[in-house]
Motif scaffolding. Sequence first.
Motif, PDB file in Angstrom:
ATOM      1  N   GLY A 177       0.854  -1.197   0.000  1.00 33.01           N
ATOM      2  CA  GLY A 177       0.000   0.000   0.000  1.00 33.01           C
ATOM      3  C   GLY A 177       0.882   1.237   0.000  1.00 33.01           C
ATOM      4  O   GLY A 177       2.046   1.193  -0.453  1.00 33.01           O
ATOM      5  N   PHE A 178       0.366   2.334   0.526  1.00 30.31           N
ATOM      6  CA  PHE A 178       1.142   3.583   0.513  1.00 30.31           C
ATOM      7  C   PHE A 178       1.157   4.224   1.898  1.00 30.31           C
ATOM      8  O   PHE A 178       0.098   4.530   2.455  1.00 30.31           O
ATOM      9  N   GLY A 179       2.372   4.404   2.440  1.00 30.24           N
ATOM     10  CA  GLY A 179       2.538   5.189   3.671  1.00 30.24           C
ATOM     11  C   GLY A 179       1.903   4.578   4.911  1.00 30.24           C
ATOM     12  O   GLY A 179       1.407   5.310   5.764  1.00 30.24           O
TER      13      GLY A 179
ATOM     14  N   ILE B 170       5.518  22.125   6.320  1.00 25.32           N
ATOM     15  CA  ILE B 170       5.762  21.868   4.893  1.00 25.32           C
ATOM     16  C   ILE B 170       6.426  20.497   4.774  1.00 25.32           C
ATOM     17  O   ILE B 170       7.050  20.024   5.717  1.00 25.32           O
ATOM     18  N   PHE B 171       6.259  19.880   3.594  1.00 22.56           N
ATOM     19  CA  PHE B 171       6.870  18.558   3.426  1.00 22.56           C
ATOM     20  C   PHE B 171       7.300  18.358   1.987  1.00 22.56           C
ATOM     21  O   PHE B 171       7.028  19.192   1.117  1.00 22.56           O
ATOM     22  N   GLU B 172       7.994  17.255   1.753  1.00 22.62           N
ATOM     23  CA  GLU B 172       8.404  16.856   0.409  1.00 22.62           C
ATOM     24  C   GLU B 172       8.082  15.380   0.239  1.00 22.62           C
ATOM     25  O   GLU B 172       7.800  14.672   1.218  1.00 22.62           O
ATOM     26  N   GLY B 173       8.114  14.921  -0.982  1.00 24.43           N
ATOM     27  CA  GLY B 173       7.932  13.492  -1.243  1.00 24.43           C
ATOM     28  C   GLY B 173       8.974  13.074  -2.254  1.00 24.43           C
ATOM     29  O   GLY B 173       9.121  13.718  -3.296  1.00 24.43           O
ATOM     30  N   MET B 174       9.763  12.091  -1.926  1.00 30.72           N
ATOM     31  CA  MET B 174      10.725  11.557  -2.895  1.00 30.72           C
ATOM     32  C   MET B 174      10.843  10.063  -2.679  1.00 30.72           C
ATOM     33  O   MET B 174      10.230   9.527  -1.736  1.00 30.72           O
TER      34      MET B 174
ATOM     35  N   LEU C 223      11.151   2.927  -1.621  1.00 33.23           N
ATOM     36  CA  LEU C 223      11.133   3.442  -0.251  1.00 33.23           C
ATOM     37  C   LEU C 223      10.756   4.914  -0.346  1.00 33.23           C
ATOM     38  O   LEU C 223      11.534   5.729  -0.863  1.00 33.23           O
ATOM     39  N   TYR C 224       9.550   5.248   0.091  1.00 34.85           N
ATOM     40  CA  TYR C 224       9.079   6.634   0.023  1.00 34.85           C
ATOM     41  C   TYR C 224       9.747   7.440   1.135  1.00 34.85           C
ATOM     42  O   TYR C 224       9.869   6.981   2.276  1.00 34.85           O
ATOM     43  N   ILE C 225      10.176   8.645   0.793  1.00 33.89           N
ATOM     44  CA  ILE C 225      10.927   9.503   1.719  1.00 33.89           C
ATOM     45  C   ILE C 225      10.073  10.733   2.013  1.00 33.89           C
ATOM     46  O   ILE C 225       9.631  11.417   1.091  1.00 33.89           O
ATOM     47  N   ARG C 226       9.846  11.028   3.280  1.00 37.23           N
ATOM     48  CA  ARG C 226       8.989  12.150   3.629  1.00 37.23           C
ATOM     49  C   ARG C 226       9.765  13.144   4.525  1.00 37.23           C
ATOM     50  O   ARG C 226       9.754  13.050   5.743  1.00 37.23           O
ATOM     51  N   PRO C 227      10.484  14.107   3.909  1.00 32.80           N
ATOM     52  CA  PRO C 227      11.099  15.190   4.686  1.00 32.80           C
ATOM     53  C   PRO C 227      10.003  16.183   5.093  1.00 32.80           C
ATOM     54  O   PRO C 227       9.137  16.518   4.278  1.00 32.80           O
TER      55      PRO C 227
ATOM     56  N   ALA D 141       1.999   0.956  -5.074  1.00 33.04           N
ATOM     57  CA  ALA D 141       1.309   2.001  -5.845  1.00 33.04           C
ATOM     58  C   ALA D 141       0.509   2.914  -4.923  1.00 33.04           C
ATOM     59  O   ALA D 141      -0.015   2.471  -3.897  1.00 33.04           O
ATOM     60  N   TYR D 142       0.411   4.203  -5.288  1.00 36.69           N
ATOM     61  CA  TYR D 142      -0.339   5.175  -4.490  1.00 36.69           C
ATOM     62  C   TYR D 142      -1.846   4.914  -4.595  1.00 36.69           C
ATOM     63  O   TYR D 142      -2.565   4.920  -3.605  1.00 36.69           O
ATOM     64  N   TYR D 143      -2.318   4.683  -5.821  1.00 32.20           N
ATOM     65  CA  TYR D 143      -3.745   4.394  -6.012  1.00 32.20           C
ATOM     66  C   TYR D 143      -3.957   2.890  -6.003  1.00 32.20           C
ATOM     67  O   TYR D 143      -3.128   2.145  -6.534  1.00 32.20           O
TER      68      TYR D 143
ATOM     69  N   THR E 257       3.362  25.951  -2.862  1.00 33.56           N
ATOM     70  CA  THR E 257       4.205  25.342  -1.826  1.00 33.56           C
ATOM     71  C   THR E 257       3.665  23.960  -1.495  1.00 33.56           C
ATOM     72  O   THR E 257       2.503  23.648  -1.769  1.00 33.56           O
ATOM     73  N   LYS E 258       4.529  23.178  -0.865  1.00 32.31           N
ATOM     74  CA  LYS E 258       4.050  21.877  -0.395  1.00 32.31           C
ATOM     75  C   LYS E 258       3.773  22.036   1.098  1.00 32.31           C
ATOM     76  O   LYS E 258       4.488  21.501   1.948  1.00 32.31           O
ATOM     77  N   CYS E 259       2.762  22.873   1.394  1.00 30.02           N
ATOM     78  CA  CYS E 259       2.425  23.089   2.806  1.00 30.02           C
ATOM     79  C   CYS E 259       1.253  22.180   3.158  1.00 30.02           C
ATOM     80  O   CYS E 259       0.401  21.874   2.327  1.00 30.02           O
TER      81      CYS E 259
ATOM     82  N   ASN F  92      -2.480  22.996   2.194  1.00 26.31           N
ATOM     83  CA  ASN F  92      -3.027  22.733   0.857  1.00 26.31           C
ATOM     84  C   ASN F  92      -3.711  21.367   0.818  1.00 26.31           C
ATOM     85  O   ASN F  92      -4.703  21.172   0.117  1.00 26.31           O
ATOM     86  N   TYR F  93      -3.138  20.425   1.544  1.00 31.22           N
ATOM     87  CA  TYR F  93      -3.690  19.067   1.544  1.00 31.22           C
ATOM     88  C   TYR F  93      -4.899  19.015   2.470  1.00 31.22           C
ATOM     89  O   TYR F  93      -5.904  18.360   2.167  1.00 31.22           O
ATOM     90  N   ALA F  94      -4.819  19.751   3.598  1.00 29.13           N
ATOM     91  CA  ALA F  94      -5.973  19.813   4.514  1.00 29.13           C
ATOM     92  C   ALA F  94      -7.183  20.383   3.774  1.00 29.13           C
ATOM     93  O   ALA F  94      -8.304  19.887   3.899  1.00 29.13           O
TER      94      ALA F  94
ATOM     95  N   GLY G  51      -4.862  17.083  -6.343  1.00 30.80           N
ATOM     96  CA  GLY G  51      -4.036  17.305  -5.148  1.00 30.80           C
ATOM     97  C   GLY G  51      -2.759  16.497  -5.069  1.00 30.80           C
ATOM     98  O   GLY G  51      -1.734  16.995  -4.622  1.00 30.80           O
ATOM     99  N   SER G  52      -2.789  15.253  -5.538  1.00 27.75           N
ATOM    100  CA  SER G  52      -1.594  14.417  -5.405  1.00 27.75           C
ATOM    101  C   SER G  52      -0.798  14.341  -6.712  1.00 27.75           C
ATOM    102  O   SER G  52       0.183  13.610  -6.788  1.00 27.75           O
ATOM    103  N   MET G  53      -1.240  15.074  -7.752  1.00 30.43           N
ATOM    104  CA  MET G  53      -0.488  15.023  -9.004  1.00 30.43           C
ATOM    105  C   MET G  53      -0.818  16.203  -9.919  1.00 30.43           C
ATOM    106  O   MET G  53      -1.889  16.797  -9.821  1.00 30.43           O
TER     107      MET G  53
ATOM    108  N   THR H 266       0.810  13.206 -13.019  1.00 33.64           N
ATOM    109  CA  THR H 266       2.209  12.914 -12.708  1.00 33.64           C
ATOM    110  C   THR H 266       2.501  13.339 -11.272  1.00 33.64           C
ATOM    111  O   THR H 266       2.038  14.375 -10.819  1.00 33.64           O
ATOM    112  N   GLY H 267       3.262  12.536 -10.556  1.00 34.22           N
ATOM    113  CA  GLY H 267       3.635  12.886  -9.184  1.00 34.22           C
ATOM    114  C   GLY H 267       4.616  11.858  -8.649  1.00 34.22           C
ATOM    115  O   GLY H 267       4.725  10.767  -9.220  1.00 34.22           O
ATOM    116  N   THR H 268       5.303  12.193  -7.572  1.00 32.61           N
ATOM    117  CA  THR H 268       6.268  11.236  -7.025  1.00 32.61           C
ATOM    118  C   THR H 268       5.547   9.986  -6.542  1.00 32.61           C
ATOM    119  O   THR H 268       5.926   8.865  -6.891  1.00 32.61           O
ATOM    120  N   ALA H 269       4.496  10.182  -5.740  1.00 31.64           N
ATOM    121  CA  ALA H 269       3.767   9.028  -5.219  1.00 31.64           C
ATOM    122  C   ALA H 269       3.003   8.333  -6.348  1.00 31.64           C
ATOM    123  O   ALA H 269       3.047   7.110  -6.482  1.00 31.64           O
ATOM    124  N   ALA H 270       2.322   9.120  -7.172  1.00 34.19           N
ATOM    125  CA  ALA H 270       1.457   8.555  -8.218  1.00 34.19           C
ATOM    126  C   ALA H 270       2.237   8.086  -9.453  1.00 34.19           C
ATOM    127  O   ALA H 270       1.707   7.343 -10.270  1.00 34.19           O
TER     128      ALA H 270
END
Length: 356
Positions: A23-25, A69-73, A135-139, A167-169, A195-197, A200-202, A234-236, A300-304
Amino acid sequence: MQEISVTRSTNLKAKPADESALGFGRLFTDHMFIMDYVEGQGWKDARIVPYEPFAMDPAAMVLHYGQAIFEGMKCYRRADGGLQLFRPTDNLARMTRSAQRMGMPALDEETALEGLKQLIAIEADWVPHRDGTSLYIRPTMISMDVGLGVHASKTYRFFIILSPVGAYYKEGLKPVSIYVEDEYVRAVRGGVGFTKCAGNYAASILAGDIAEKKGFSQVLWLDGVEQKYVEEVGSMNMMFAYGNTIKTPMLNGSILPGITRDSILKLARQLGYETVEGRLDIHEIFEDAKSGKMTEAFGTGTAAVISPVGSLCMKDERVVLGDGGIGTLSQKLYDTLTGIQYGRLEDKNGWILKLS
Ligand code: COI
């Protein structure tokens, strides 16, 4: 660059036995990287420590005013077993840009990258092997001052956690259905949309939840002024193919400047496609989908990664894209991007950082 101290966990978790069910995360590794910021002293106390909950004051500013704020890689495992990152310095530079807009301090990018490398070296066995996993990285950076006055915090925490993912989905590479959101908006120009704040996701959660209950995977956001021009999911970021041309919303300040978006645009041009970044009217997108002028749509997106869009729905109108499978172009771009990320194809753009 700071010295990084390491404290090893004495209580290691069992690694997931079934890599097809990641799954994801949902799972997190044994260690995390942390450093703290104090105004006047800068970033300090860089450390790798066992993964565990933070103790936080209930009046910590991030919990009230949302300076987060966060990142996804991702870290990818090559067929020879070695590990590699994709454009990590671009993600860390974007975090500094997010920080500037949110009144937060610029990241110590050099120590963050070194901390990430050392963290992954410790957690190397957590990088999954199965095709399509990573391996998903969440700074993440949060404000830590205690107090309820609304002003920039003087103390911050930066941390990196790691999660083995599939996969994310749940659809994987199968096309997803997207609902075009015509009531709520995600961001407006001059705001924090680029921004990746966390906010925005909330802001996207209610609309996403309503859409999910109606059977859609995500919502497609329209611009916050006229609610007419395509922004992003939101995710891509979104792309629409018209034969040999790929159209995508331009970076107008209210959408995320995706690293995958940028990579796909560059790869598409290198593969001979034309790319157009502009204002895309959702009504024209629907007309073009119906008439067959638009041949494919994908996110397109890191997770997706690349996620084909099989149908778009706006109010009561639904358009189906393609034949229910992944389109030829989406597949080609997916194979090219993941080929580079997993080390199957040559990296002609200098995007890969080999770790082992
Ligand atoms: C990513 O693609 O890395 C993101 O941060 C998107 C998030 C919704 C999972």
